[in-house]
Motif scaffolding. Structure first.
Motif, short mmCIF file in Angstrom:
data_model
loop_
_atom_site.label_atom_id
_atom_site.label_comp_id
_atom_site.label_asym_id
_atom_site.label_seq_id
_atom_site.Cartn_x
_atom_site.Cartn_y
_atom_site.Cartn_z
N ALA A 100 -88.39 20.60 -31.98
CA ALA A 100 -89.69 21.17 -31.60
C ALA A 100 -89.75 22.67 -31.90
O ALA A 100 -88.86 23.43 -31.52
CB ALA A 100 -89.97 20.92 -30.13
N GLU A 101 -90.83 23.08 -32.57
CA GLU A 101 -91.04 24.49 -32.91
C GLU A 101 -92.23 25.09 -32.17
O GLU A 101 -92.37 26.31 -32.11
CB GLU A 101 -91.26 24.63 -34.42
N THR A 102 -93.13 24.25 -31.66
CA THR A 102 -94.31 24.75 -30.97
C THR A 102 -94.39 24.15 -29.57
O THR A 102 -93.71 23.17 -29.26
CB THR A 102 -95.60 24.39 -31.73
N GLU A 103 -95.25 24.72 -28.75
CA GLU A 103 -95.40 24.25 -27.38
C GLU A 103 -95.92 22.83 -27.33
O GLU A 103 -95.47 22.01 -26.51
CB GLU A 103 -96.35 25.20 -26.62
N ALA A 104 -96.87 22.49 -28.20
CA ALA A 104 -97.40 21.14 -28.21
C ALA A 104 -96.32 20.13 -28.59
O ALA A 104 -96.25 19.03 -28.01
CB ALA A 104 -98.58 21.04 -29.18
N GLN A 105 -95.48 20.47 -29.55
CA GLN A 105 -94.39 19.58 -29.94
C GLN A 105 -93.40 19.41 -28.80
O GLN A 105 -92.91 18.31 -28.54
CB GLN A 105 -93.68 20.14 -31.18
N ARG A 106 -93.10 20.51 -28.10
CA ARG A 106 -92.16 20.44 -26.98
C ARG A 106 -92.68 19.52 -25.88
O ARG A 106 -91.96 18.65 -25.37
CB ARG A 106 -91.92 21.84 -26.40
N LYS A 107 -93.95 19.69 -25.52
CA LYS A 107 -94.53 18.88 -24.45
C LYS A 107 -94.56 17.40 -24.82
O LYS A 107 -94.24 16.54 -24.01
CB LYS A 107 -95.94 19.38 -24.12
N GLN A 108 -94.94 17.12 -26.06
CA GLN A 108 -95.02 15.72 -26.49
C GLN A 108 -93.64 15.08 -26.50
O GLN A 108 -93.46 13.96 -26.02
CB GLN A 108 -95.65 15.65 -27.88
N ALA A 109 -92.66 15.79 -27.06
CA ALA A 109 -91.31 15.24 -27.13
C ALA A 109 -90.72 15.04 -25.74
O ALA A 109 -90.06 14.02 -25.47
CB ALA A 109 -90.41 16.18 -27.95
N LEU A 110 -90.96 15.99 -24.85
CA LEU A 110 -90.42 15.89 -23.50
C LEU A 110 -91.02 14.71 -22.75
O LEU A 110 -90.34 14.03 -21.97
CB LEU A 110 -90.67 17.19 -22.73
N ARG A 111 -92.31 14.44 -23.00
CA ARG A 111 -92.98 13.32 -22.36
C ARG A 111 -92.32 12.00 -22.78
O ARG A 111 -92.09 11.11 -21.96
CB ARG A 111 -94.46 13.33 -22.71
N VAL A 112 -92.01 11.88 -24.07
CA VAL A 112 -91.37 10.66 -24.56
C VAL A 112 -89.92 10.58 -24.08
O VAL A 112 -89.44 9.53 -23.65
CB VAL A 112 -91.43 10.59 -26.09
N PHE A 113 -89.22 11.71 -24.12
CA PHE A 113 -87.82 11.75 -23.67
C PHE A 113 -87.70 11.39 -22.19
O PHE A 113 -86.69 10.83 -21.75
CB PHE A 113 -87.23 13.14 -23.94
N SER A 114 -88.72 11.70 -21.41
CA SER A 114 -88.68 11.39 -19.98
C SER A 114 -88.79 9.89 -19.70
O SER A 114 -88.60 9.46 -18.56
CB SER A 114 -89.80 12.13 -19.25
N GLY A 115 -89.11 9.10 -20.74
CA GLY A 115 -89.18 7.66 -20.57
C GLY A 115 -90.58 7.11 -20.41
O GLY A 115 -90.75 5.94 -20.03
N MET A 131 -97.58 27.56 -39.61
CA MET A 131 -97.69 28.54 -38.55
C MET A 131 -97.91 27.85 -37.21
O MET A 131 -98.29 26.69 -37.14
CB MET A 131 -98.82 29.53 -38.85
N ASP A 132 -97.64 28.60 -36.15
CA ASP A 132 -97.88 28.15 -34.79
C ASP A 132 -99.24 28.70 -34.38
O ASP A 132 -99.40 29.91 -34.22
CB ASP A 132 -96.77 28.68 -33.87
N LEU A 133 -100.21 27.82 -34.20
CA LEU A 133 -101.57 28.25 -33.89
C LEU A 133 -101.92 27.80 -32.47
O LEU A 133 -102.18 26.63 -32.24
CB LEU A 133 -102.55 27.65 -34.90
#
Length: 429
Positions: A132-147, A256-258
């Motif tokens: 993850a490089e952006t906040e949106a990517q982090r949130k999405q990945a964390l949601r899936v990682f949480s199960g 870019m991170d927008l």
């Protein structure tokens, strides 16, 4: 099973480096270096020594018992000073212990899957979280990682198992005291699952855009300032600018991170009639990429838009060279920066609106499994429509749908993709 070890932190100098061990000999091997181990989940300062008794480092040692670790096995972590020589000395010492070997890429995570600590969707979420490089990517990945996807799949699975059980009861126990017609309840269960699956399938494309990046194409005639605008947005000279029409021949991309969203800005060739063979190719590519983009920014000078593609939907129209323009239309200047923040906000607003349609399913593999399940459920409803005597065929379709959902979390039919997934992990993960 072998005990594996690897550096779990990045290569190079650092304040702290972590070496992880996992497997039946993890605790014994750590004790060979540290002399004694602290209680599980309690850090302890220890002097690490090699087989000759030479001091390697003073390190924090942390252990986890079987069933209470990331991998589900006995795990030990050595938190060293992060100098390359120290790291190499400890790794060399571990490599000389019988029964230990260096981990393969992603092997710690693969053991977590095999030991039931994570499902396949969570592992994919972990992979995305590491990238993850952006906040949106982090949130999405964390949601899936949480199960979250696994939880949804399990709820859908329970409903389908209930529906299949009702149908099979009418087949196997027709003379017993069971409901004569279970069709209404079965149909209600199938409708609920199909509605949820359709919603998830629709969100996969947006979820993938969040993973890989939205594309925003800058479109316009030659010399309207597209490349200058790209450079202004990028904060660097990413594209060559000149007063010569047709300077941009190929699509130039800048990531870019927008506003927390991953975005690739595309500078396309100026759209015009031309006899230049190379420029024609560039224009064809520009039109193709612009049509496929998630959003288009149509940039115009004083002349009205007369292009092979026209704005639609959320596309943004903007006047260029605002430093020379005094009209009422929205305008920007790459030279002075006028209107640039407003343009960024407009782009972000459109993309944020699109991102709200993202679901928990984030990969094409997920979409395919969901579509397989939906297809089987549609077939099951068709069989039920012919009457209760087709219950056996409907029940078989339900089992097909259940197997499709099981593949989401790695219960079945995913062995062929595991090597590809784990190869993207580092040695220590």
């Amino acid at each position: 099973m072998n005990t594996i070890f690897a550096l779990a932190t990045a290569l190079g100098k650092s304040g702290v480096a972590v070496i992880r061990l996992s497997g039946p000999m993890a605790l014994a091997a750590a004790a060979m270096l540290a002399g004694s181990l602290p209680d599980h989940r309690v850090t302890g300062l220890r002097s690490l020594r090699n087989a000759n008794g030479d001091l390697l480092d003073q390190a924090l040692v942390l252990t986890f018992g079987q069933g209470h670790s990331f991998t589900g096995e006995d795990v030990a972590e050595l938190h060293l000073h992060g100098g390359p020589a120290t790291i190499n000395a400890v790794l060399e010492t571990l490599g000389k212990i019988d029964g230990l070997r260096v981990a393969e890429p992603g092997e710690f995570t693969r053991r977590a899957l095999e030991n039931g600590c994570l499902d396949l969707a969570q592992i994919e979420g972990l992979s995305d979280l590491l990238e993850a490089e952006t906040e949106a990517q982090r949130k999405q990945a964390l949601r899936v990682f949480s199960g979250a996807l696994g939880d949804k799949a399990e709820a859908w699975r329970r409903d389908l198992i209930r529906a299949a059980a009702l149908l099979e009861a009418t087949i196997d126990f027709v003379d017993e005291d069971v409901p004569v017609d279970v069709t209404p309840e079965v149909n209600a269960l199938l409708d609920g699952v199909m509605s949820a699956l359709a919603k998830e399938a629709a969100g996969v494309q947006i979820s993938e855009r969040i993973r890989h990046g939205f594309e925003v194409a800058i479109v316009g005639a030659p010399n309207v300032g597209k490349s200058s605008l790209l450079n202004c947005l990028a904060g660097r000279d990413a594209a060559i600018t000149s007063e010569i029409a047709g300077t941009t021949r190929d699509v130039i991309e800048v990531r870019m991170d927008l506003k927390g969203l991953p975005v690739t800005i595309l500078d396309t060739a100026g759209l015009r009639e031309t006899d230049d063979t190379v420029e024609v190719i560039g224009i064809e590519r520009a039109i193709s990429r612009a049509k496929d983009a998630d959003l288009r920014v149509f940039l115009q000078d004083q002349e009205p838009l007369d292009l092979p593609i026209q704005p639609t939907g959320d596309d943004i129209l903007v006047r260029s060279k605002a430093d020379k323009y005094n009209g009422d239309e929205f305008s920007v200047s790459a030279l002075t920066g006028v209107g640039i923040d407003d343009l960024v906000n407009r782009i972000a607003k459109v993309l944020e609106s699109k991102a709200q349609g993202a679901g928990i399913a984030i990969r094409e593999r997920h979409r395919i499994a969901i579509r397989r399940a939906m297809s089987a459920l549609e077939a099951a409803k068709t069989e039920l429509g012919y009457g209760i005597e087709r219950s056996e065929l409907a029940a078989e379709e339900l089992h097909t749908a259940i197997r499709a959902l099981d593949s989401l979390v790695g219960r079945v039919d995913v062995e062929h993709i595991l090597d590809e997934i784990f190869s993207s992990f580092c040695l220590g993960k």
